[in-house]
Design a protein around this motif. Structure first.
Motif, PDB file in Angstrom:
ATOM      1  N   MET A 144       0.948  -1.214  -0.040  1.00 17.40           N
ATOM      2  CA  MET A 144       0.097  -0.103   0.092  1.00 17.40           C
ATOM      3  C   MET A 144       0.897   1.207   0.220  1.00 17.40           C
ATOM      4  O   MET A 144       0.785   2.298  -0.546  1.00 17.40           O
ATOM      5  N   ASP A 145       1.961   1.322   0.794  1.00 17.73           N
ATOM      6  CA  ASP A 145       2.798   2.247   0.715  1.00 17.73           C
ATOM      7  C   ASP A 145       3.597   2.808  -0.417  1.00 17.73           C
ATOM      8  O   ASP A 145       3.788   3.654  -1.005  1.00 17.73           O
ATOM      9  N   GLY A 146       3.859   1.561  -1.018  1.00 16.08           N
ATOM     10  CA  GLY A 146       4.595   1.561  -2.446  1.00 16.08           C
ATOM     11  C   GLY A 146       3.687   2.251  -3.461  1.00 16.08           C
ATOM     12  O   GLY A 146       4.293   3.259  -4.334  1.00 16.08           O
ATOM     13  N   VAL A 147       2.457   2.105  -3.672  1.00 18.45           N
ATOM     14  CA  VAL A 147       1.504   2.513  -4.477  1.00 18.45           C
ATOM     15  C   VAL A 147       1.387   4.157  -4.240  1.00 18.45           C
ATOM     16  O   VAL A 147       1.264   4.886  -5.144  1.00 18.45           O
ATOM     17  N   ARG A 148       1.165   4.442  -2.755  1.00 18.23           N
ATOM     18  CA  ARG A 148       0.923   5.744  -2.517  1.00 18.23           C
ATOM     19  C   ARG A 148       2.129   6.501  -2.829  1.00 18.23           C
ATOM     20  O   ARG A 148       1.747   7.877  -3.208  1.00 18.23           O
ATOM     21  N   LYS A 171     -10.037   3.957  -3.942  1.00 22.39           N
ATOM     22  CA  LYS A 171     -11.338   3.509  -3.907  1.00 22.39           C
ATOM     23  C   LYS A 171     -11.738   2.059  -3.415  1.00 22.39           C
ATOM     24  O   LYS A 171     -12.740   1.440  -2.673  1.00 22.39           O
ATOM     25  N   ASN A 172     -10.813   1.158  -4.214  1.00 23.24           N
ATOM     26  CA  ASN A 172     -10.888  -0.194  -3.909  1.00 23.24           C
ATOM     27  C   ASN A 172     -10.486  -0.199  -2.432  1.00 23.24           C
ATOM     28  O   ASN A 172     -11.011  -1.519  -1.851  1.00 23.24           O
ATOM     29  N   LEU A 173      -9.738   0.429  -1.638  1.00 25.71           N
ATOM     30  CA  LEU A 173      -9.555   0.138  -0.437  1.00 25.71           C
ATOM     31  C   LEU A 173     -10.681   0.787   0.778  1.00 25.71           C
ATOM     32  O   LEU A 173     -10.590   0.462   1.758  1.00 25.71           O
ATOM     33  N   GLN A 174     -11.639   1.533   0.005  1.00 30.51           N
ATOM     34  CA  GLN A 174     -12.429   2.080   0.892  1.00 30.51           C
ATOM     35  C   GLN A 174     -13.666   1.062   1.509  1.00 30.51           C
ATOM     36  O   GLN A 174     -13.892   0.071   0.801  1.00 30.51           O
ATOM     37  N   GLU A 259     -11.192   3.592   5.238  1.00 25.95           N
ATOM     38  CA  GLU A 259     -10.273   2.577   4.339  1.00 25.95           C
ATOM     39  C   GLU A 259      -9.789   1.414   5.283  1.00 25.95           C
ATOM     40  O   GLU A 259      -9.656   1.587   6.626  1.00 25.95           O
ATOM     41  N   TYR A 260      -9.715   0.354   4.626  1.00 26.20           N
ATOM     42  CA  TYR A 260      -9.172  -0.992   5.347  1.00 26.20           C
ATOM     43  C   TYR A 260      -7.647  -0.806   5.848  1.00 26.20           C
ATOM     44  O   TYR A 260      -6.721  -0.236   5.110  1.00 26.20           O
ATOM     45  N   PHE A 261      -7.382  -1.125   6.944  1.00 28.60           N
ATOM     46  CA  PHE A 261      -5.989  -1.135   7.570  1.00 28.60           C
ATOM     47  C   PHE A 261      -5.394  -2.420   6.813  1.00 28.60           C
ATOM     48  O   PHE A 261      -5.647  -3.254   6.078  1.00 28.60           O
ATOM     49  N   VAL A 307      -8.173  -6.129  -4.554  1.00 31.04           N
ATOM     50  CA  VAL A 307      -7.904  -4.662  -4.600  1.00 31.04           C
ATOM     51  C   VAL A 307      -6.855  -4.294  -5.769  1.00 31.04           C
ATOM     52  O   VAL A 307      -7.328  -3.456  -6.488  1.00 31.04           O
ATOM     53  N   ALA A 308      -6.049  -4.951  -5.769  1.00 38.72           N
ATOM     54  CA  ALA A 308      -4.843  -4.643  -6.910  1.00 38.72           C
ATOM     55  C   ALA A 308      -3.917  -5.846  -7.050  1.00 38.72           C
ATOM     56  O   ALA A 308      -3.659  -6.500  -6.261  1.00 38.72           O
TER      57      ALA A 308
END
Length: 394
Positions: A144-148, A171-174, A259-261, A307-308
């Motif tokens: 998640m951090d790498g994408v952000r 949006k997929n993580l919401q 968002e999901y943790f 999610v991705a």
């Protein structure tokens, strides 16, 4: 004696005559050939045109090795190529796909004896997989951090053809919104939230309108806040009461979407190729894609939601460049490993959920249920192991 002397003289005379005859024959055969004359062209100057005599030089010819390329050289006339210059030509498309493999350690197609694609599900809550999911070093957190931060590229599915935007990833993580009143469409269709009046079972009167979950049933001056206190209406800067449901002046609206943790995302799906390399005489599990999945118990829909997806080639570089991406060795904390090395060493457990088939169906669909799918997964594991073993059984 006289006869003997005559015989000797006769023999000597014969030898002399034969020697003279042989010498004369050799002289006649060794006469020089006439000199070779080279005539200059007619347009050359007159003083240059002269005869040049060159003595004959006999050079012994020795056989020389002729290169194979010269002996078997074949000259092919050039022909115009029309198909390869077309922009939409599909010539060699299949070979290009094979050579552009997503594997970290690609294998030459000429060495591949057998290939089949498997999809595996990795449950990070299992004890054997918990080193990938240790606290504050969860693999999902790093993804998640790498994408952000823009270091990793996310894709919509495991085909890794369509890039997923940062907005689409967020949006997929919401968490799924069930509506303003906290009720899903199925609950509303069943009649929940439409009762008017009556006792709510706790000695209180139900409101005449639908009340959202977690909100106070009444607003305004003199209303009970549920704790025995009387509420007062919010004041605006002009000293008038603010309309119900609106934010105070000067405060920006804040999104209520959650968002999901990283610890909520406990499932990874791994797409990999099982390849037998005839050059090295062994089988390899070549990871191609890794997908983050929201588990079914965390969703309203009741099934796993992807999610991705990420190319494993990108993840390998990302893990190795980040020393914090560790596989936590709880048996020996002095021997933590990088996540990329842990994947290469197969320090995880993930059962097969799908194998390449014409209908692209999961094992639970092909074998009519979870029990049949689990049994088929174990059979496929043994089948792949026996395939490699039986190749060397004579």
């Amino acid at each position: 004696m006289v006869k003997i002397q005559k015989i000797v003289f006769t023999i000597l005379a014969l030898f002399v005559v034969s020697g003279v005859f042989a010498q004369t024959k050799k002289k006649s055969s060794s006469k020089k050939k006439p000199p070779i004359t080279i005539q200059k062209p007619a347009d050359a100057p007159a003083k240059v045109a002269e005869q040049v005599t060159t003595p004959e030089v006999v050079v012994p010819q020795t056989p020389t090795a002729v290169p194979m390329a010269e002996r078997e050289q074949i000259i092919i006339p050039e022909q115009p190529i029309t198909l390869s210059t077309q922009k939409n030509s599909n010539i060699g498309a299949a070979e290009k796909v094979i050579f552009d493999s997503l594997s970290v350690h690609p294998i030459d197609p000429s060495n591949i004896l057998y290939r089949i694609t498997n999809w595996r599900r990795m449950d990070l809550k299992e004890k054997i997989n918990q080193p990938f999911f240790s606290k504050n070093t969860e693999i999902t957190k790093f993804l998640m951090d790498g994408v952000r931060t823009g270091v990793l590229t996310a894709y919509t599915n495991d085909s890794v053809n369509t890039v997923l935007s940062l907005e689409g990833f967020a949006k997929n993580l919401q968490m799924e919104d069930t509506g303003s009143d906290g009720l899903s469409e199925e609950e509303k269709a069943a009649g929940f939230g439409t009762e008017v009046g009556g006792d709510d079972g706790w000695g209180n009167t139900k409101p005449s309108t639908t009340t959202p979950k977690g909100t106070k049933p009444a607003t305004g001056a003199g209303a009970d806040d549920g704790w025995g206190n009387t509420t007062t209406p919010a004041k605006t800067t002009a000293g008038t009461a603010a309309p119900a449901g609106t934010a105070p002046t000067g405060i920006a609206a804040v999104s209520t979407a959650l968002e999901y943790f990283a610890r909520d995302l406990t499932i990874l799906e791994i797409k990999e190729d099982y390849i037998f390399d005839k050059q090295r005489s062994r089988a390899y599990n070549s990871i191609q894609v890794i997908t983050i999945v929201i588990p079914a118990e965390k969703t309203v829909r009741g099934f796993n939601v992807p999610v991705a997806s990420f190319r494993y080639k990108d993840l390998d570089q990302y893990f190795r460049s980040n020393p914090k991406c560790i596989w936590y060795n709880f048996k020996n904390t002095a021997q933590h490993k990088n996540m990329a090395d842990a994947f290469d060493l197969r320090l995880f457990n993930a059962r097969i959920i799908k194998q390449s088939n014409p209908s692209d169906s999961f094992l639970v669909d092909l074998y009519k249920g979870e029990k049949g799918g689990l049994r088929a997964s174990e059979q496929l594991e043994y089948k792949l192991m026996e395939f490699e073993h039986n190749l060397w059984e004579y």
